[in-house]
Design an enzyme around this catalytic site. Structure first.
Site, short mmCIF file in Angstrom:
data_model
loop_
_atom_site.label_atom_id
_atom_site.label_comp_id
_atom_site.label_asym_id
_atom_site.label_seq_id
_atom_site.Cartn_x
_atom_site.Cartn_y
_atom_site.Cartn_z
N HIS A 74 0.70 -1.19 -0.04
CA HIS A 74 -0.01 -0.05 -0.06
C HIS A 74 0.70 1.11 0.05
O HIS A 74 0.45 2.21 -0.45
CB HIS A 74 -1.11 0.00 1.17
N ARG A 75 2.14 1.07 0.53
CA ARG A 75 3.11 2.12 0.41
C ARG A 75 4.33 1.43 -0.33
O ARG A 75 4.69 0.37 0.19
CB ARG A 75 3.48 2.69 1.43
N LYS B 86 9.40 -2.62 3.09
CA LYS B 86 10.69 -2.51 3.88
C LYS B 86 10.70 -3.75 4.98
O LYS B 86 9.65 -4.15 5.50
CB LYS B 86 10.59 -1.19 4.58
N LYS C 182 3.96 -2.18 11.92
CA LYS C 182 4.95 -1.56 12.59
C LYS C 182 5.21 -0.05 11.78
O LYS C 182 5.26 1.01 12.32
CB LYS C 182 6.49 -2.52 12.44
N ASP D 239 4.27 5.75 11.48
CA ASP D 239 4.40 6.62 10.41
C ASP D 239 5.44 6.62 9.59
O ASP D 239 5.95 7.62 8.85
CB ASP D 239 3.90 8.16 10.89
N LYS E 109 9.96 -9.00 4.70
CA LYS E 109 10.92 -9.54 5.32
C LYS E 109 11.45 -10.94 4.53
O LYS E 109 10.83 -11.28 3.56
CB LYS E 109 10.14 -10.35 6.63
N SER F 138 15.84 3.50 9.64
CA SER F 138 16.14 2.89 8.23
C SER F 138 15.43 3.92 7.39
O SER F 138 16.09 4.15 6.08
CB SER F 138 15.39 1.37 8.09
#
Ligand code: GLU
Length: 474
Positions: A68-69, A73, A97, A102, A109, A365
């Site tokens: 969705h973004r 990550k 997370k 935000d 993963k 990160s």
């Protein structure tokens, strides 16, 4: 995924059941809940590497839980227990997370089934580069879509190899350093990333102790000073959390590692234990502390705060009824099973959930990724300017009052913020704000009993909005 043979829910199922509690609170449409909970894509790769004259075949996974973004990550784990279910569960945790703190990323993963201690540095390099190539050529490694980071069994060294592999595959990509985070500072890493997860744990606990009602609800009082803490797992996260917490006056009364536990009711010297661990590979024979071979039993010892900082499912339905901690702070991912979580809640033991508490790593990160895309170190343009302004302010105050400003204020004002100051400030701010949102939601909703559900409600609301706004239904 069917339950495991012993009828215990799998890690993945345990995470989903926890998320379901938030889905119920939100009365989310079942189809949308399913879309949010499921993994978007998973790849399994198998590749050969020649090691000491013999061909060895390695198996690895990378799961993208949510896009969705972008980028998605999350870390890459090296361990013999890695499997697809675990990687999917950890990818899901990354989605929640990032939303909670935000960070504008989806969740992912990776894992490689390997015991890194059995291979030499040069062998690890070849294996890692080959794994990175497998991921990159299948669209699971790229600054725009999928950005790995360190996790259990990996660190700066592996991240530098991954970034370099990506650079050689795609030399035209000007943003190649942003293909992975957690790199050494000299290879484009950001200052403060190494210790970020542990520092984030400390900032989160500092914020918890700023709210007396929450502290009282956990059966505690006061601040971090003097609190007795047990840490399970003394790797990068456990060590740094212990270090920062003891700088705040907390006492690390026990450290549990793979070879047993060491205890000292007056507080263990964190840095000395760390040095001993590096030299001896464990905590056994650490001078001056009480040693217990059966480390797991020490989870049940008397303390104020228990910090599991190693692997998943260490607190389960068997030991949860016996824990004496008042607060469980999940520095690891998934250390408390769904059943154990219920037992702790019923016993009034407060849990600060993983998806919030250990988010410091991915927060920094994010800063590293932004730094890489900007191609400039944070603070490089403004540091001296701020320093000069501080000095001028000091001079003006001293001239106007005719008095000397105290030394510590002079020092503060005449120091332009460097990259580490800025990173820590951004991390502190993020951890404070996220906890405030979680506690406010918990306090304002009768249906939300615990911080975990509150955190997941916040995460799911954000993900739902992103899904609906971007047109999931076309
Ligand atoms: N592996 C870490 C985690 O579980 C960090 C992930 C990242 O920085 O992308 O949160």
């Amino acid at each position: 995924m069917p339950p495991r043979k012993n009828n215990k829910p799998s890690f993945r199922q345990s995470v989903d059941m926890m998320v379901d509690r938030a889905v119920e609170v939100l009365e989310l449409e079942p189809g949308l809940a399913e879309a949010i909970k499921g993994c978007n894509a998973v790849i399994e790769v198998r590749f050969p590497v020649e090691i000491r004259g013999k061909i060895r075949v390695f198996t690895g996974w990378r799961a993208t839980h949510s896009i969705h973004r972008l980028p998605a990550k999350g870390g890459i784990r090296y361990a013999t227990a890695v499997n697809k279910d675990e990687v999917e569960a950890l990818a899901a945790l990354m989605t929640y997370k990032c939303a909670i703190v935000d960070v504008p990323f989806g969740g992912s993963k990776g894992g490689l089934c390997i015991d890194p201690r059995k291979f030499k540095r040069e062998e690890m390099q070849r294996i890692t580069r080959r794994f990175a190539k497998e991921l990159a050529t299948r669209g699971f490694l790229s600054p725009a879509t999928n950005v790995p980071a360190p996790d259990m069994g990996t660190g700066q060294r592996e991240m530098a190899w991954i970034a370099d592999t990506y650079k050689h595959l795609f030399p035209e990509d000007i943003n190649y350093t942003a293909s992975v985070t957690g790199k050494p500072v000299h290879s484009g890493g950001v200052r403060g990333r190494l210790e970020a997860t542990g520092r984030g744990v400390c900032y989160a606990l500092q914020e918890f102790f700023r709210h007396p009602e929450d502290v009282r609800a956990a059966g505690l009082d006061g601040g971090l000073d003097g609190k007795r803490i047990i840490i399970q797992g003394f790797g990068n996260v456990g060590y740094h959390a212990a270090r920062f917490l003891s700088e705040d006056g907390a006492k690390i009364v026990a450290i549990i590692e793979h070879d047993g536990a060491i205890m000292d009711k007056d507080g263990l010297p964190v840095d000395k234990v760390h040095a001993h661990m590096i030299e001896n590979g464990g905590v056994r024979e650490f001078p001056g502390a009480h040693y217990v071979e059966e480390g797991k039993a020490i989870l049940e010892e008397e303390c104020d705060i228990l910090i599991p900082a190693a692997i998943e499912e260490v607190i389960d339905k068997d030991n949860a009824p016996r824990l004496k901690a008042k607060l469980v702070a999940e520095a690891a991912n998934g250390p408390v099973t769904f059943e154990a979580d219920r037992i702790l809640r019923e016993r009034g033991v407060v849990v600060i959930p993983d998806a919030y508490l250990n988010a410091g790593g991915v927060v920094v990160s994010y800063f590293e990724w932004v730094r890489n895309l900007k191609h400039i170190r944070f603070g490089r343009m403004e540091r001296r300017l701020e320093e000069l302004r501080g000095k001028h302010t000091l001079k003006a105050i001293e001239e106007a009052t005719g008095k000397k400003v105290p030394e510590w204020i002079t020092k503060e004002l005449s120091h332009g913020p460097d990259e580490l100051d800025l990173v820590n400030s951004g991390l502190d701010d993020t951890m404070r704000l996220a906890f405030q949102q979680i506690r406010e939601l918990k306090a304002s909703s009768e249906k939300v009993e615990d911080y975990r559900t509150a955190a997941y409600v916040i995460a799911i609301e954000k993900i739902e909005r992103a899904y609906l706004e971007s047109g999931i239904y076309y």
